[in-house]
Design a protein around this motif. Structure first.
Motif, PDB file in Angstrom:
ATOM      1  N   SER A  44       0.791  -1.175  -0.009  1.00 32.89           N
ATOM      2  CA  SER A  44       0.126   0.004   0.046  1.00 32.89           C
ATOM      3  C   SER A  44       0.982   1.301   0.070  1.00 32.89           C
ATOM      4  O   SER A  44       1.601   1.484   0.885  1.00 32.89           O
ATOM      5  CB  SER A  44      -0.941   0.087   1.327  1.00 32.89           C
ATOM      6  OG  SER A  44      -1.558   1.228   1.359  1.00 32.89           O
ATOM      7  N   SER A  74      -1.876  -2.273  -2.673  1.00 29.82           N
ATOM      8  CA  SER A  74      -2.270  -3.238  -1.746  1.00 29.82           C
ATOM      9  C   SER A  74      -2.424  -4.541  -2.379  1.00 29.82           C
ATOM     10  O   SER A  74      -2.168  -5.638  -1.644  1.00 29.82           O
ATOM     11  CB  SER A  74      -3.742  -2.960  -1.347  1.00 29.82           C
ATOM     12  OG  SER A  74      -3.664  -1.835  -0.371  1.00 29.82           O
ATOM     13  N   SER A  91      -1.222  -3.348   3.233  1.00 27.20           N
ATOM     14  CA  SER A  91      -2.655  -3.415   2.595  1.00 27.20           C
ATOM     15  C   SER A  91      -3.681  -2.610   3.208  1.00 27.20           C
ATOM     16  O   SER A  91      -3.672  -2.387   4.361  1.00 27.20           O
ATOM     17  CB  SER A  91      -3.015  -4.706   2.464  1.00 27.20           C
ATOM     18  OG  SER A  91      -4.372  -4.689   1.709  1.00 27.20           O
ATOM     19  N   ASP A  92      -4.597  -1.826   2.438  1.00 31.94           N
ATOM     20  CA  ASP A  92      -5.407  -1.056   2.876  1.00 31.94           C
ATOM     21  C   ASP A  92      -6.941  -1.902   3.003  1.00 31.94           C
ATOM     22  O   ASP A  92      -7.830  -1.521   3.143  1.00 31.94           O
ATOM     23  CB  ASP A  92      -5.876   0.179   1.891  1.00 31.94           C
ATOM     24  CG  ASP A  92      -4.561   1.064   1.537  1.00 31.94           C
ATOM     25  OD1 ASP A  92      -3.771   1.118   2.381  1.00 31.94           O
ATOM     26  OD2 ASP A  92      -4.757   1.722   0.675  1.00 31.94           O
ATOM     27  N   SER A 163      -5.271  -0.979  -6.261  1.00 31.91           N
ATOM     28  CA  SER A 163      -5.133  -0.077  -5.404  1.00 31.91           C
ATOM     29  C   SER A 163      -6.048  -0.035  -4.052  1.00 31.91           C
ATOM     30  O   SER A 163      -7.344  -0.143  -4.395  1.00 31.91           O
ATOM     31  CB  SER A 163      -5.032   1.367  -5.968  1.00 31.91           C
ATOM     32  OG  SER A 163      -5.045   2.514  -4.816  1.00 31.91           O
ATOM     33  N   GLY A 164      -5.422  -0.051  -3.095  1.00 33.18           N
ATOM     34  CA  GLY A 164      -6.286  -0.354  -1.844  1.00 33.18           C
ATOM     35  C   GLY A 164      -7.203   1.042  -1.451  1.00 33.18           C
ATOM     36  O   GLY A 164      -8.429   1.187  -1.146  1.00 33.18           O
ATOM     37  N   GLU A 240      -5.322   0.029   8.105  1.00 35.29           N
ATOM     38  CA  GLU A 240      -3.917   0.028   7.468  1.00 35.29           C
ATOM     39  C   GLU A 240      -3.602  -1.309   8.090  1.00 35.29           C
ATOM     40  O   GLU A 240      -3.330  -1.616   9.365  1.00 35.29           O
ATOM     41  CB  GLU A 240      -3.162   0.980   7.731  1.00 35.29           C
ATOM     42  CG  GLU A 240      -3.323   2.089   6.843  1.00 35.29           C
ATOM     43  CD  GLU A 240      -3.117   2.047   5.274  1.00 35.29           C
ATOM     44  OE1 GLU A 240      -2.996   1.109   5.085  1.00 35.29           O
ATOM     45  OE2 GLU A 240      -3.141   2.943   4.692  1.00 35.29           O
TER      46      GLU A 240
END
Length: 294
Positions: A44, A74, A91-92, A163-164, A240
């Motif tokens: 992320s 992520s 990762s989100d 994308s997270g 997060e």
């Protein structure tokens, strides 16, 4: 007789010294100064500032540990920790959101990140409605004059698929609707620069990337800040996660404990624009369900 007393005294000194040395060595081990190794932390870009800062601080305390932090999104963080090619996957999003079940992976929530729409600072509006936000990002509204701004075409900028930050924004900002096709950027830093330099631009960033080169928008009059996220008045937020293997090595385990410590949460986490875990008044599960914390 005198020699005997001297001998006894000498023995006592040796024994006392041995105990002190033993205690000193034990304390040294307990303090973690003997930790050695490399930690690679990938994923992320929203978590990148915290991961980098925490990594540097951890290495100051443990000079024999090198923390190598990389972005990539992520999706990259999740895929690499599952493959076992990194020590930490950032990762989100919850791993369950990718329909992945892996009993060898441990979820470590280290902070909460707020995400909000940002525009070029020369656009003279400060607030839009939730419906207007959805209409802008789905392409129904194409000019800023339609929401009280200047007669200027809207330029959408998205994060890349995987994308997270994008996932969080679409899920909680757009009500699960996909954003319209637009130029895509691989990381939040690039988004920040392009929005600042492009007339008519709008995108979305985690709070940690807000600065005075861009303008963050209110939604329905709600400010994008830690307090509004903590009460869930601002809906666009996520945890997060620093995912690790359950059989992670000692250096990795202690690094995660360091990031989750009160000192880092109160100082580094808050200073970088994240929300510490312990200030949240609600919690959210992988299905998006909200529970109030007592």
């Amino acid at each position: 007789m005198l020699n005997k007393k001297i001998g006894i005294l000498a023995l006592a000194v040796v024994l006392t010294t041995s105990v002190l040395v033993g205690c000193s060595k034990k304390n040294n081990d307990d303090s973690g100064n003997e930790i050695k190794g490399n930690i690679t932390s990938v994923g992320s870009s929203a978590l990148l500032p915290l991961a980098e800062s925490a990594g540097k601080e951890f290495s100051k305390i443990h000079p024999d540990v090198i923390v190598n932090v990389q972005g990539g999104g992520s999706g990259q963080g999740l895929s690499q920790i599952i493959a076992g090619t990194v020590e930490v996957g950032n990762s989100d999003i919850f791993i369950e959101e990718k329909n992945i079940t892996n009993n060898e992976i441990k979820d470590n929530k280290v902070a909460v990140v707020g995400v909000g729409p940002v525009i070029n600072k020369n656009i003279k509006i400060d607030n839009i409605t939730g419906q207007q936000l959805k209409d802008i990002f789905t392409g129904k509204i194409k000019n800023w004059k339609e929401v009280g701004g200047p007669d200027l075409n809207i330029v959408l900028i998205n994060r890349a698929e995987g994308s997270g930050t994008r996932s969080t924004f679409e899920k909680f900002g757009l009500g699960g609707v996909k954003s319209a096709k637009a130029q895509e950027q691989d990381n939040s830093g690039s988004v920040q620069k392009i929005v600042a330099q492009t007339p008519g631009a709008i995108s979305y960033l985690s709070f940690s990337y807000f600065n005075d080169t861009i303008k963050a928008l209110k939604i329905d009059g709600v400010e994008p800040n830690a307090e509004s996220v903590g009460k869930n008045d601002w809906k666009i937020w996520s945890y997060e996660h620093m995912y690790t293997r359950k059989d992670a090595n000692r250096a990795t385990i202690e690094f995660i404990e360091f990031v989750r410590s009160d000192e880092v949460q109160k100082n580094v986490v808050a200073e970088l624009g994240y929300i510490p875990i312990n200030v949240m008044k609600v919690e959210r599960n992988a299905q998006g369900e909200i529970t109030e914390l007592k």
